[in-house]
Design an enzyme around this catalytic site. Structure first.
Site, PDB file in Angstrom:
ATOM      1  N   ASN A   7      14.920  22.575  10.439  1.00  0.00           N
ATOM      2  CA  ASN A   7      15.710  21.828  11.431  1.00  0.00           C
ATOM      3  C   ASN A   7      17.141  22.052  10.603  1.00  0.00           C
ATOM      4  O   ASN A   7      17.364  21.582   9.704  1.00  0.00           O
ATOM      5  CB  ASN A   7      15.355  20.349  11.623  1.00  0.00           C
ATOM      6  CG  ASN A   7      13.910  20.277  12.348  1.00  0.00           C
ATOM      7  OD1 ASN A   7      13.764  21.284  13.222  1.00  0.00           O
ATOM      8  ND2 ASN A   7      13.089  19.413  11.999  1.00  0.00           N
ATOM      9  N   HIS A  51      14.975  21.518   3.512  1.00  0.00           N
ATOM     10  CA  HIS A  51      13.623  21.130   3.312  1.00  0.00           C
ATOM     11  C   HIS A  51      12.756  22.024   4.459  1.00  0.00           C
ATOM     12  O   HIS A  51      13.167  21.910   5.440  1.00  0.00           O
ATOM     13  CB  HIS A  51      13.142  19.811   3.432  1.00  0.00           C
ATOM     14  CG  HIS A  51      13.822  19.060   4.688  1.00  0.00           C
ATOM     15  ND1 HIS A  51      15.191  18.586   4.801  1.00  0.00           N
ATOM     16  CD2 HIS A  51      13.453  18.783   5.906  1.00  0.00           C
ATOM     17  CE1 HIS A  51      15.385  18.028   5.896  1.00  0.00           C
ATOM     18  NE2 HIS A  51      14.370  18.142   6.442  1.00  0.00           N
ATOM     19  N   LEU A  52      11.776  22.838   4.076  1.00  0.00           N
ATOM     20  CA  LEU A  52      11.095  23.742   4.675  1.00  0.00           C
ATOM     21  C   LEU A  52       9.722  22.846   5.148  1.00  0.00           C
ATOM     22  O   LEU A  52       8.980  22.428   4.057  1.00  0.00           O
ATOM     23  CB  LEU A  52      10.742  24.948   3.989  1.00  0.00           C
ATOM     24  CG  LEU A  52       9.809  25.966   4.687  1.00  0.00           C
ATOM     25  CD1 LEU A  52      10.464  26.355   5.973  1.00  0.00           C
ATOM     26  CD2 LEU A  52       9.486  27.055   3.865  1.00  0.00           C
ATOM     27  N   HIS A  53       9.489  22.354   6.299  1.00  0.00           N
ATOM     28  CA  HIS A  53       8.342  21.759   6.660  1.00  0.00           C
ATOM     29  C   HIS A  53       7.100  22.806   6.747  1.00  0.00           C
ATOM     30  O   HIS A  53       7.362  23.808   7.353  1.00  0.00           O
ATOM     31  CB  HIS A  53       8.418  21.283   8.177  1.00  0.00           C
ATOM     32  CG  HIS A  53       9.659  20.334   8.391  1.00  0.00           C
ATOM     33  ND1 HIS A  53       9.296  18.910   8.364  1.00  0.00           N
ATOM     34  CD2 HIS A  53      10.738  20.186   8.301  1.00  0.00           C
ATOM     35  CE1 HIS A  53      10.319  18.192   8.567  1.00  0.00           C
ATOM     36  NE2 HIS A  53      11.446  19.127   8.631  1.00  0.00           N
TER      37      HIS A  53
HETATM   38  P1  5GP Z   1      14.199  16.735   9.208  1.00  0.00           P
HETATM   39  O1  5GP Z   1      13.889  15.919  10.653  1.00  0.00           O
HETATM   40  O2  5GP Z   1      15.570  16.375   8.581  1.00  0.00           O
HETATM   41  O3  5GP Z   1      13.988  18.128   9.481  1.00  0.00           O
HETATM   42  O4  5GP Z   1      13.091  16.172   8.125  1.00  0.00           O
HETATM   43  C1  5GP Z   1      13.153  14.994   7.528  1.00  0.00           C
HETATM   44  C2  5GP Z   1      11.682  14.705   6.983  1.00  0.00           C
HETATM   45  O5  5GP Z   1      11.863  13.858   5.805  1.00  0.00           O
HETATM   46  C3  5GP Z   1      11.166  13.941   8.181  1.00  0.00           C
HETATM   47  O6  5GP Z   1      10.048  14.749   8.719  1.00  0.00           O
HETATM   48  C4  5GP Z   1      10.759  12.479   7.551  1.00  0.00           C
HETATM   49  O7  5GP Z   1       9.428  11.952   7.942  1.00  0.00           O
HETATM   50  C5  5GP Z   1      10.698  12.907   6.210  1.00  0.00           C
HETATM   51  N1  5GP Z   1      11.219  11.851   5.208  1.00  0.00           N
HETATM   52  C6  5GP Z   1      12.299  10.904   5.372  1.00  0.00           C
HETATM   53  N2  5GP Z   1      12.472  10.102   4.319  1.00  0.00           N
HETATM   54  C7  5GP Z   1      11.787  10.375   3.318  1.00  0.00           C
HETATM   55  C8  5GP Z   1      11.130   9.877   2.253  1.00  0.00           C
HETATM   56  O8  5GP Z   1      11.538   9.050   1.560  1.00  0.00           O
HETATM   57  N3  5GP Z   1      10.102  10.348   1.526  1.00  0.00           N
HETATM   58  C9  5GP Z   1       9.293  11.410   2.027  1.00  0.00           C
HETATM   59  N4  5GP Z   1       8.483  11.919   1.444  1.00  0.00           N
HETATM   60  N5  5GP Z   1       9.866  12.011   3.160  1.00  0.00           N
HETATM   61  C10 5GP Z   1      10.872  11.454   4.106  1.00  0.00           C
END
Ligand code: 5GP
Ligand code: ZN
Length: 122
Positions: A95, A108-110
């Site tokens: 994202n 970060h790569l999901h």
């Molecule tokens: P984004 O929406 O930025 O692509 O994804 C961020 C991701 O990080 C989200 O899926 C969210 O659930 C995850 N996330 C946010 N804070 C934390 C955290 O403190 N620990 C972990 N393991 N995941 C997190």
């Protein structure tokens, strides 16, 4: 090879997870990348793969980051295999920015899988 100015950002959530300052459960780790479970999984498997050096997002990558990117995707393949997803498949997501719902400004790569995933995303 890391860029000295962007190695670790003390105020970055994922830099703090990588350093161990904030605890997480390692799924996979190499010298250059770290993988850990997403705190709010959207599927039976939802792992985040992050470079240990700080990059804001995919738009923050430079040509010199080629090896870093290769390491990131190789780790995602490894995470998928470790999670039993190799055969049925999975989704890799990067994202970028507000419209994509990006919330954490550390690349970060999901890796998402373990069920049939809808396409296109909502
Ligand atoms: P984004 O929406 O930025 O692509 O994804 C961020 C991701 O990080 C989200 O899926 C969210 O659930 C995850 N996330 C946010 N804070 C934390 C955290 O403190 N620990 C972990 N393991 N995941 C997190
Ligand atoms: Zn960071």
């Amino acid at each position: 090879v890391t860029s000295p100015e962007q190695t670790v950002q003390p105020d970055c959530l994922f830099c703090r997870i990588i350093s161990g300052e904030i605890p997480s459960s390692p799924v996979y780790e190499t010298e250059s990348v770290y993988a850990f479970p997403d705190i709010r999984p959207v599927g039976p498997t939802h792992v985040l793969v992050v470079p240990k050096v700080h990059r804001r997002d995919a738009a923050d990558l430079r040509r010199e980051d080629g090896q870093l990117l290769a390491d990131l995707f190789a780790a995602a393949t490894e995470v998928a295999a470790l999670s039993g997803l190799s055969e049925r498949g999975y989704r890799l997501v990067l994202n970028v920015g507000d419209d994509a719902g990006n919330t954490v400004p550390h690349l970060h790569l999901h890796v998402i899988g373990g069920r049939q995933l809808a396409w296109p995303p909502g």
